[in-house]
Write an enzyme that holds these catalytic residues in place. Structure first.
Site, short mmCIF file in Angstrom:
data_model
loop_
_atom_site.label_atom_id
_atom_site.label_comp_id
_atom_site.label_asym_id
_atom_site.label_seq_id
_atom_site.Cartn_x
_atom_site.Cartn_y
_atom_site.Cartn_z
CD GLU A 1 -2.10 9.13 6.60
OE1 GLU A 1 -1.26 10.02 6.69
OE2 GLU A 1 -2.20 8.48 5.57
CE1 TYR B 1 3.14 5.26 -3.17
CE2 TYR B 1 1.77 3.60 -4.16
CZ TYR B 1 3.02 3.98 -3.59
OH TYR B 1 4.10 3.07 -3.46
N GLY B 2 -2.37 8.92 -3.97
CA GLY B 2 -3.86 9.25 -4.60
C GLY B 2 -3.73 10.68 -5.45
CG ASP C 1 -1.89 1.06 1.32
OD1 ASP C 1 -2.48 1.49 0.26
OD2 ASP C 1 -1.85 1.85 2.24
CB SER C 2 0.11 4.86 -0.90
OG SER C 2 -0.91 4.95 -0.25
CB CYS D 1 -2.62 1.03 -2.60
SG CYS D 1 -2.77 2.86 -3.09
CG ASN D 2 -8.97 1.52 -3.44
OD1 ASN D 2 -10.24 1.06 -3.60
ND2 ASN D 2 -8.72 1.42 -1.90
CB THR D 3 -4.21 5.29 -5.94
OG1 THR D 3 -4.87 6.00 -4.80
CG2 THR D 3 -3.69 6.05 -6.82
CB CYS E 1 -10.01 5.72 -0.34
SG CYS E 1 -8.45 6.23 0.34
CB THR E 2 -6.67 1.99 2.27
OG1 THR E 2 -5.84 3.07 1.87
CG2 THR E 2 -6.20 0.80 0.88
CG HIS E 3 -6.47 6.64 4.37
ND1 HIS E 3 -5.83 5.91 3.52
CD2 HIS E 3 -5.93 7.28 5.14
CE1 HIS E 3 -4.49 5.89 3.74
NE2 HIS E 3 -4.43 6.98 4.80
N1 DGL Z 1 -3.95 3.99 -0.23
C1 DGL Z 1 -4.42 5.13 -1.06
C2 DGL Z 1 -6.00 4.43 -1.79
O1 DGL Z 1 -6.56 3.43 -1.54
C3 DGL Z 1 -5.03 6.17 -0.36
C4 DGL Z 1 -3.88 6.90 0.31
C5 DGL Z 1 -2.94 7.41 -0.66
O2 DGL Z 1 -3.41 8.48 -1.52
O3 DGL Z 1 -1.83 7.10 -0.83
O4 DGL Z 1 -6.08 4.99 -2.83
#
Ligand code: DGL
Length: 288
Positions: free
Chosen positions: A171, A60-61, A28-29, A91-93, A201-203
């Site tokens: 966060e 990453y987003g 993940d990011s 990570c979705n991104t 998104c993971t968050h």
């Molecule tokens: N992990 C990213 C996602 O799921 C979210 C955090 C990021 O932007 O890195 O898209």
């Protein structure tokens, strides 16, 4: 001759057992992907995991597809040094930017992203096939969720909204604060007859309670973590890669920046404390 066969057979079984014990790589990011790891461990308690969080380069987003692809390839190559038997892009991104590239570059192991399982879960849940997706800027720009949802349900209406502020709010641990309530109300003001909201998104799973306060209980909240874990379980079963060891699996955490910050903020997403001794600082440019 019979005993020679037995020796070879035992050797073969030993190698096979060792391979089944190999860890599943997850990247993940940063720490958000721990929401996905938590779901993976619930569904696959006997598996070993290596979680790599690119905390030095998150988010990453907000980055370009090319940059996210470069980072994702680096993360994958780093994890492959650990003899992983499967890879989950939590990570979705990164999934939207790099899944096909990683799958085609490394065809020898199963690589699973979070978008397709999440989209399938949302299509299953939605009755009127009007689905809202909230995600990062890059994920929304990629239209990956629309594409996946419409592949499964061509007539589905998909509303997408990038909700960048939510990453920082999560966060900071402020998911139950009025700041989170206000941000969600602002971002979701245009929702109309969607009956399902997909957390792309993971968050975002940590906002579930606040989302119910903002949207009420009439809308279904779907996150891709559990659906991804089910897809991984099926994939490991099909490929006969499930760990048959009856003991609970272990997790090793690798991070590209501060161990202290990962330990502290990671607990928000994992929903349980992290043990500092399980976290190792690595340099992705240096190899494993
Ligand atoms: N992990 C990213 C996602 O799921 C979210 C955090 C990021 O932007 O890195 O898209």
């Amino acid at each position: 001759l019979a005993s020679l066969f037995e020796v070879f057979f035992e050797l073969f079984c030993e190698i096979l057992m060792k391979a089944l014990n190999y860890a599943i790589g997850v990247f993940d990011s940063g720490m958000g992907g721990l929401t996905v790891l938590a779901a993976l461990r619930r569904v696959l308690p006997h598996e070993n995991f290596i979680y790599l969080g690119d905390t030095a380069r998150l988010p990453y987003g907000t980055k370009s597809q090319t940059t996210v692809q470069q980072y994702s390839m680096q993360m994958t190559k780093f994890l492959l040094q650990y003899n992983i038997k499967a890879l989950v892009i939590a990570c979705n991104t990164a999934t939207t930017a790099a899944l096909p590239l990683i799958q085609s570059t490394f065809p020898s192991i199963p690589v699973i992203g979070v978008v397709r399982p999440g989209a399938a879960a949302a299509v299953m849940e939605s009755k009127n096939k009007n689905i809202a997706v909230i995600a990062t800027e890059r994920t929304v720009a990629s239209a990956a969720y629309q594409t996946e949802i419409n592949r499964l349900e061509p007539h589905a209406k998909v509303y997408t909204k990038s909700c960048g502020l939510l990453v920082a709010i999560a966060e900071e641990g402020l998911m139950h604060h009025t700041i989170a309530y206000d941000a969600l109300s602002y971002y979701l003001a245009d929702l109309s007859d969607e009956d399902t909201i997909l957390l792309g998104c993971t968050h975002f799973p940590v906002f579930k309670e606040t989302l119910v306060k903002v949207l009420g209980t009439g809308i279904k909240i779907v996150d891709s973590a559990h659906a991804t874990a089910e897809v991984l379980l099926q994939e490991l079963k099909n490929k006969k890669l499930l760990n048959v060891n009856p003991e609970l699996g272990l997790v090793q955490y690798l991070v590209t920046d501060s161990i202290e910050r990962f330990e502290h903020i990671g607990a928000i997403f994992l929903q349980t404390p992290l043990d500092r001794k399980d976290i190792v600082l690595i340099d992705v440019n240096m190899g494993g």
